[in-house]
Design a protein around this motif. Structure first.
Motif, PDB file in Angstrom:
ATOM      1  N   ASN A 196       0.811  -1.231   0.000  1.00 18.00           N
ATOM      2  CA  ASN A 196       0.000   0.000   0.000  1.00 18.00           C
ATOM      3  C   ASN A 196       0.844   1.280   0.000  1.00 18.00           C
ATOM      4  O   ASN A 196       0.358   2.364   0.308  1.00 18.00           O
ATOM      5  N   LEU A 197       2.145   1.136  -0.346  1.00 20.18           N
ATOM      6  CA  LEU A 197       3.032   2.308  -0.426  1.00 20.18           C
ATOM      7  C   LEU A 197       3.423   2.602  -1.869  1.00 20.18           C
ATOM      8  O   LEU A 197       3.642   1.670  -2.658  1.00 20.18           O
ATOM      9  N   ILE A 198       3.532   3.886  -2.192  1.00 21.37           N
ATOM     10  CA  ILE A 198       4.119   4.259  -3.474  1.00 21.37           C
ATOM     11  C   ILE A 198       5.440   4.959  -3.166  1.00 21.37           C
ATOM     12  O   ILE A 198       5.465   5.997  -2.493  1.00 21.37           O
ATOM     13  N   LYS A 199       6.530   4.338  -3.630  1.00 20.59           N
ATOM     14  CA  LYS A 199       7.861   4.904  -3.359  1.00 20.59           C
ATOM     15  C   LYS A 199       8.164   5.990  -4.370  1.00 20.59           C
ATOM     16  O   LYS A 199       8.483   5.708  -5.519  1.00 20.59           O
ATOM     17  N   LYS A 226      -6.271   7.116  -4.834  1.00 16.78           N
ATOM     18  CA  LYS A 226      -6.170   8.281  -3.968  1.00 16.78           C
ATOM     19  C   LYS A 226      -5.035   7.984  -2.985  1.00 16.78           C
ATOM     20  O   LYS A 226      -5.001   6.907  -2.373  1.00 16.78           O
ATOM     21  N   VAL A 227      -4.087   8.914  -2.891  1.00 10.48           N
ATOM     22  CA  VAL A 227      -2.852   8.652  -2.144  1.00 10.48           C
ATOM     23  C   VAL A 227      -2.572   9.810  -1.184  1.00 10.48           C
ATOM     24  O   VAL A 227      -2.782  10.972  -1.522  1.00 10.48           O
ATOM     25  N   GLN A 228      -2.086   9.452   0.008  1.00  8.43           N
ATOM     26  CA  GLN A 228      -1.758  10.464   1.011  1.00  8.43           C
ATOM     27  C   GLN A 228      -0.238  10.625   1.070  1.00  8.43           C
ATOM     28  O   GLN A 228       0.488   9.628   1.151  1.00  8.43           O
ATOM     29  N   LEU A 229       0.232  11.867   1.028  1.00 10.30           N
ATOM     30  CA  LEU A 229       1.672  12.104   1.119  1.00 10.30           C
ATOM     31  C   LEU A 229       2.114  11.809   2.550  1.00 10.30           C
ATOM     32  O   LEU A 229       1.523  12.289   3.517  1.00 10.30           O
ATOM     33  N   GLU A 233      -7.208   4.681  -1.185  1.00 10.02           N
ATOM     34  CA  GLU A 233      -8.234   3.879  -1.835  1.00 10.02           C
ATOM     35  C   GLU A 233      -7.999   3.824  -3.335  1.00 10.02           C
ATOM     36  O   GLU A 233      -7.337   4.675  -3.916  1.00 10.02           O
ATOM     37  N   SER A 234      -8.563   2.794  -3.939  1.00 12.37           N
ATOM     38  CA  SER A 234      -8.497   2.622  -5.380  1.00 12.37           C
ATOM     39  C   SER A 234      -9.681   3.380  -5.977  1.00 12.37           C
ATOM     40  O   SER A 234     -10.786   3.322  -5.449  1.00 12.37           O
ATOM     41  N   LEU A 235      -9.439   4.154  -7.047  1.00 11.64           N
ATOM     42  CA  LEU A 235     -10.512   4.967  -7.611  1.00 11.64           C
ATOM     43  C   LEU A 235     -11.153   4.284  -8.806  1.00 11.64           C
ATOM     44  O   LEU A 235     -10.466   3.694  -9.639  1.00 11.64           O
TER      45      LEU A 235
END
Lengths: 247, 247
Positions: free
Chosen positions: B15-18, B50-53, B62-64
């Motif tokens: 669930n992380l985007i590097k 939707k991604v939180q910094l 969440e997946s949009l």
């Protein structure tokens, strides 16, 4: 394929067109015409002639009857975008058949255009009208405020739309096809916003002057792309749904 | 209104985007997001989140499920115009919903693009996809010859058109509305020429590969304006005639 040149009607003296220095230079040095070669002269208001270059003048050979204009006059009200984007709008929408362009100073417009800008836009319109083989040269009026612009279309026989991003309303093309099936307008006017879109107050003014809110699709267009897309859609819908004789 | 960022699927780790340095710089310094702020990450192939910094990474919230793409894939085959005109084409047609852009080296093409050009066009596509809130990033293939390009659309369930100036044929929009009423294509491809138009030989090749000649209207469009007009007309005709659920 004949070169087109916009002339001032005052340059016509019976069957002669008295060319000015700039026009002579252009025809002889840039387009490289010689005496006896023909070109098309247009007065920008719908009158076109086949003309033969003859010394320093043009000799009118015949009056041309063409039918390249759209069957309904299209006006675009365009909130001025930042930078030089308006030049692209002016060039492309002239090619696509616009009749009149009304630059708007909206609440979110950053650019305050100088008189030089207006002159430059008119030069671009003239060149684009020649190159795209228009019969008329579209008109660009001096920039107006939002209220002045909306107010200038108070007549009744005009279809009036305002494009609005992220709107839940139907697509411009849907409204257009439906409206054209039930009425025969003299003019159509469409307003597009600048970066950041219209303010709530501007939308209220549009509503007050009976401009119908329309969508331009699900994606978000830049202020430069929106009027070009609008003109593309209106021109092809008119050419497909209203059949005029080809000459 | 959330900012969109194109990421590489390889940057996702559960669930992380590097985020890489450039993306971090962009989000924090240019868009000015802080820890806890949200943005939309898109993998360019239709998956959006939707991604939180969160410190130097993004946390997938969440997946949009969105539906902003056209119901049929549109490919544009565009004979490369001179100068930097192709950049405007790439930017505008991406906003308007193109799926794939195929640059063509035609007989009258003067430009021989370098690899740097291709990289630059892909950068423009990515930015335009983010700004216009696309779900996918359109594909730009390496420039092809006319024959290679036409040949690459040999499948049967594709509507194929070639735009031709001063043609006596019907308008693109007429063909499109009629064809869509009788078939359900997977793809639509439209070819537009460069300055000077297609050569006789190129039109023969198009004909051999069953591309239908279409008109873009009575006026003459520049090589830059034609694909933008085409994409405007195709996108709105699809959005008006094929109804997909709005989400």
């Amino acid at each position: 394929l004949l070169y087109r040149l916009v002339i001032n009607p005052k340059q016509i003296d019976s069957n002669l067109i008295k060319l000015n220095d700039e026009q002579r230079h252009y025809l002889r040095r840039v387009v490289r015409l010689n005496d006896g070669d023909v070109f098309i002269a247009m007065d920008g208001m719908g009158n076109n002639w086949k003309v033969q270059l003859n010394m320093s003048n043009g000799l009118i050979v015949e009056s041309l009857v063409e039918n390249k204009e759209l069957p309904i006059k299209i006006s675009l009200m365009v909130a001025l975008p930042k930078g030089n984007g308006f030049e692209d709008i002016v060039r492309c929408t002239t090619e696509l058949g616009v009749h009149r362009i009304i630059p708007i100073i909206s609440d979110r417009t950053l650019l305050k255009p100088s008189n030089n800008k207006l002159e430059r836009w008119r030069k671009i319109v003239k060149e684009a009208a020649e190159q795209s083989e228009r019969q008329i040269v579209p008109d660009i009026v001096s920039p107006l405020s939002v209220e002045e612009a909306f107010k200038s279309f108070e007549e009744t026989n005009i279809l009036k739309y305002i494009a609005f991003a992220r709107s839940q309303t139907s697509h411009l093309q849907s409204y257009l096809e439906q409206d054209l099936s039930v009425c025969n307008p003299s003019d159509i006017v469409i307003a597009t916003g600048c970066e950041g879109g219209w303010t709530e107050k501007e939308l209220q003014i549009a509503n007050q002057y009976k401009f119908q809110e329309v969508s331009l699709g699900k994606r978000i267009l830049r202020a430069v792309t929106a009027p070009i897309m609008v003109m593309s859609v209106v021109a092809s819908t008119l050419e497909v749904s209203i059949h005029t004789p080809l000459i």
